[in-house]
Scaffold this active site. Structure first.
Site, short mmCIF file in Angstrom:
data_model
loop_
_atom_site.label_atom_id
_atom_site.label_comp_id
_atom_site.label_asym_id
_atom_site.label_seq_id
_atom_site.Cartn_x
_atom_site.Cartn_y
_atom_site.Cartn_z
N ARG A 1 0.82 -1.22 0.00
CA ARG A 1 0.00 0.00 0.00
C ARG A 1 0.86 1.26 0.00
NH1 ARG A 1 -5.11 -1.46 3.99
NH2 ARG A 1 -6.45 -2.28 2.35
N LYS B 1 -16.24 -15.20 5.85
CA LYS B 1 -17.19 -14.26 6.44
C LYS B 1 -18.48 -14.09 5.64
CE LYS B 1 -13.94 -11.03 6.84
NZ LYS B 1 -13.25 -9.79 7.11
N GLY C 1 -8.79 -8.37 1.53
CA GLY C 1 -7.51 -8.22 2.22
C GLY C 1 -6.73 -9.51 2.27
N GLY D 1 -12.41 -4.33 2.27
CA GLY D 1 -13.80 -3.91 2.42
C GLY D 1 -14.25 -2.95 1.33
P1 ADP Z 1 -10.92 -11.72 2.36
O1 ADP Z 1 -10.16 -10.93 3.42
O2 ADP Z 1 -10.06 -12.02 1.17
O3 ADP Z 1 -12.22 -11.06 2.00
P2 ADP Z 1 -12.05 -13.46 4.36
O4 ADP Z 1 -11.66 -12.48 5.41
O5 ADP Z 1 -13.50 -13.68 4.11
O6 ADP Z 1 -11.29 -13.14 2.98
O7 ADP Z 1 -11.48 -14.89 4.77
C1 ADP Z 1 -10.12 -15.16 4.85
C2 ADP Z 1 -9.87 -16.17 5.93
O8 ADP Z 1 -10.63 -17.35 5.73
C3 ADP Z 1 -8.41 -16.60 5.96
O9 ADP Z 1 -7.85 -16.21 7.20
C4 ADP Z 1 -8.48 -18.14 5.85
O10 ADP Z 1 -7.59 -18.81 6.73
C5 ADP Z 1 -9.89 -18.43 6.25
N1 ADP Z 1 -10.39 -19.71 5.69
C6 ADP Z 1 -10.68 -19.99 4.42
N2 ADP Z 1 -11.09 -21.27 4.32
C7 ADP Z 1 -11.06 -21.80 5.56
C8 ADP Z 1 -11.38 -23.07 6.11
N3 ADP Z 1 -11.80 -24.06 5.33
N4 ADP Z 1 -11.28 -23.22 7.44
C9 ADP Z 1 -10.85 -22.20 8.23
N5 ADP Z 1 -10.52 -20.99 7.77
C10 ADP Z 1 -10.63 -20.78 6.45
C1 3PG Z 2 -8.55 -1.85 5.07
O1 3PG Z 2 -7.50 -2.33 5.51
O2 3PG Z 2 -9.44 -2.55 4.55
C2 3PG Z 2 -8.71 -0.35 5.08
O3 3PG Z 2 -7.53 0.29 5.43
C3 3PG Z 2 -9.84 0.04 6.03
O4 3PG Z 2 -9.52 -0.31 7.33
P1 3PG Z 2 -10.66 -0.44 8.44
O5 3PG Z 2 -11.45 -1.69 8.09
O6 3PG Z 2 -9.95 -0.53 9.77
O7 3PG Z 2 -11.53 0.78 8.33
MG MG Z 3 -10.38 -10.80 5.50
#
Ligand code: ADP
Ligand code: 3PG
Ligand code: MG
Length: 390
Positions: A37, A203, A345, A368
Site C-alpha cells: 500500500r 465471512k 484483504g 472492504g
Molecule cells: P478476504 O479478506 O479475502 O475477503 P475473508 O476475510 O473472508 O477473505 O477470509 C479469509 C480467511 O478465511 C483466511 O484467514 C483463511 O484462513 C480463512 N479460511 C478460508 N477457508 C477456511 C477453512 N476451510 N477453514 C478455516 N478458515 C478458512
Molecule cells: C482496510 O485495511 O481494509 C482499510 O484500510 C480500512 O480499514 P478499516 O477496516 O480498519 O476501516
Molecule cells: Mg479478511
C-alpha cells in the site's frame, strides 16, 4: 458514478495538497510486514511534489480505542519507509492537531512532504475521526488548499479524513483510486463470457450483499473456503465441526433455490489427517482446504472462462498444509490466461505470500472497499469528491 475531478485537474504549484492515503499496513513491533500500500501511493505523491506542491499526508493505521492501542499504531515507521522509497526526507508530525502541527505545516516549502500521525488517534476522545466530526474535518481542511483522496482501501469509510475534509476545500481523486475503479469497472463492463465469480474465505455475514449482486451478473458462482460449509449444510450434508454461519442458513437456501444451476460447491476437503469427500464427513470432521477432486471440478468450470472476480481464499492458506487449494486455483487462472480481478484483504495477501504477484489483471489494494464497490458500485469517499467538468 459520475466522473470525478482528479489531481491532474488542479494547478498544484505553490499549493499545500492534503493527500489521504491508506497506509493501513500489516506491522509488527514497528516492522512493516508488507509495503504494497505504501508503494501504491507513490505515484500520486511524486506527481504532487514534481508539480510544485508541498504535501501533507494523512492516513489511519489499525483501530485505536485506547492509549495502549496508540503504542503499536504509530505511522512513524511509514515516514521512514516513504523516505527510503522516495529518496528524500519525509517530515513526521506526532500530533494530529495543535500548534506544533500548524507550525510544521506553515513552514512547508514546495516539494516538502509531511506525514501526520495516525488519524485514528482522534478516536480516543469521542471517535472524532470515525464519526466524521465536523470541527475536526474543518480543522484538517484548514491545513491545505486542495484535498486528494488516494486512500482506495478506506473509501468505504465515512470518516473525517475521508469524507469530512472534501466538504470544505477543492477535491479530487489520486492515481491509485482512479486506477482501482478503472480496473474493476473494466472487468464488470466487458461483455465476454463465461464470467465466473469465485468466493471463499469465511465471512458470509459480511458478504451476503456481495454474493447477491455477483451471482446475478455471473454465469457461474464457484464457492470454496469455509464459506462453502453453510451452503453444504443447507443441502443436507453433515458438515462436522466446520465453521457454519447459523444466521445465514436461510440466506444460503434462498441463493441455492434461486440460482441452483449457477452454483458450484466443493466435493472433497483436506481435513487434519485425511482427504475426505463431503458425503463421508462425520460429526468431528473439519475441512481446512478444498481437495483434489474439487480442484479438478473447478478447473473444468474455469477452462473456458473469459473473466473472473475472486474474493476469499479456498482454504486456511496461512498454514502451508492448507494452502494448496488456493495456490492451485491461482495456477488455473494463470494457465487459462483468464482476465482476473482479486479483491479482499486476505486474498491479496494470499496472492503475495504464495508468489503470484504479476499473474493477474488486477489485485486490488482494497478489502472492504472493493467488496462494497462490487456490491453497488458506490463508495462514499469517492461520491463526495467534486464532479469533473463536462
Ligand atoms: P478476504 O479478506 O479475502 O475477503 P475473508 O476475510 O473472508 O477473505 O477470509 C479469509 C480467511 O478465511 C483466511 O484467514 C483463511 O484462513 C480463512 N479460511 C478460508 N477457508 C477456511 C477453512 N476451510 N477453514 C478455516 N478458515 C478458512
Ligand atoms: C482496510 O485495511 O481494509 C482499510 O484500510 C480500512 O480499514 P478499516 O477496516 O480498519 O476501516
Ligand atoms: Mg479478511
Amino acid at each position: 458514478m459520475n466522473m470525478k475531478k482528479t489531481i491532474k485537474d488542479y494547478d498544484l504549484n505553490g499549493k499545500k495538497v492534503i493527500i489521504r492515503c491508506d497506509f493501513n499496513i500489516p506491522m509488527s513491533n514497528g516492522i512493516i510486514l508488507d509495503d504494497t500500500r505504501i508503494r501504491a501511493s507513490i505515484k500520486t505523491i511524486r506527481y504532487a511534489i514534481n508539480n510544485g506542491a508541498s504535501v501533507i499526508l494523512l492516513s489511519h493505521l489499525g483501530r485505536v480505542k485506547t492509549d495502549e492501542d496508540k503504542k503499536c499504531n504509530s505511522l512513524y515507521p511509514v515516514s521512514l519507509a516513504l523516505s527510503n522509497i522516495l529518496k528524500k526526507e519525509v517530515l513526521f508530525s506526532p500530533e494530529t492537531r495543535g500548534k506544533e502541527l500548524s507550525r510544521m505545516v506553515s513552514e512547508l516549502q514546495s516539494g516538502d512532504i509531511l506525514l501526520v500521525e495516525n488519524t485514528r488517534f482522534e478516536d480516543i476522545d469521542g471517535n472524532k475521526e470515525s464519526k466524521c466530526d465536523k470541527r475536526l474535518s474543518k480543522y484538517w481542511a484548514s491545513l491545505g488548499d486542495i484535498y486528494i483522496n488516494d486512500a482506495y482501501g478506506a473509501c468505504h469509510r465515512n470518516h473525517a479524513s475521508v469524507t469530512g475534509i472534501p466538504l470544505y476545500i477543492p477535491s479530487g481523486i489520486g492515481f491509485l483510486v482512479e486506477r482501482e475503479i478503472k480496473k474493476i469497472n473494466g472487468i464488470l463492463e466487458l461483455n465476454t463470457h463465461p464470467f465466473i465469480t469465485i468466493l471463499g474465505g469465511k465471512k458470509i455475514e459480511d458478504k451476503t450483499k456481495l454474493i447477491e449482486s455477483l451471482v446475478k451478473i455471473s454465469d457461474k458462482l464457484i464457492i470454496g473456503g469455509a464459506m462453502s460449509f453453510t451452503f453444504l449444510k443447507v443441502l443436507g450434508y453433515n458438515t462436522g465441526k466446520c465453521i457454519i454461519s447459523e444466521d445465514n442458513l436461510s440466506f444460503c437456501k434462498k441463493i441455492l433455490d434461486n440460482y441452483k444451476e449457477k452454483i458450484i460447491l466443493p466435493v472433497d476437503f483436506v481435513c487434519e489427517d485425511a482427504i475426505k469427500e463431503i458425503d463421508e464427513f462425520d460429526d468431528n470432521d473439519i475441512g481446512y482446504d478444498i481437495g483434489p477432486k474439487t480442484i479438478r471440478l473447478f478447473d473444468g468450470e474455469l477452462k473456458d472462462a473469459k473473466r473472473v472476480i475472486l474474493n476469499g481464499p479456498m482454504g486456511m492458506f496461512e498454514d502451508s498444509r492448507y494452502a494448496n487449494g488456493t495456490r492451485k486455483v491461482f495456477n488455473i487462472l494463470g494457465k487459462y490466461k483468464i482476465k482476473t480481478v482479486i479483491g479482499g484483504g486476505d486474498s491479496a495477501s494470499a496472492v503475495n505470500n504464495l508468489g503470484f504477484n504479476d499473474l493477474f489483471y488486477h489485485v486490488s489494494t482494497g478489502g472492504g472497499a472493493t467488496m462494497k464497490y462490487l456490491e453497488d458500485r458506490k463508495l462514499v469517499g469517492i461520491e463526495v469528491i467534486e464532479d469533473a467538468e463536462k
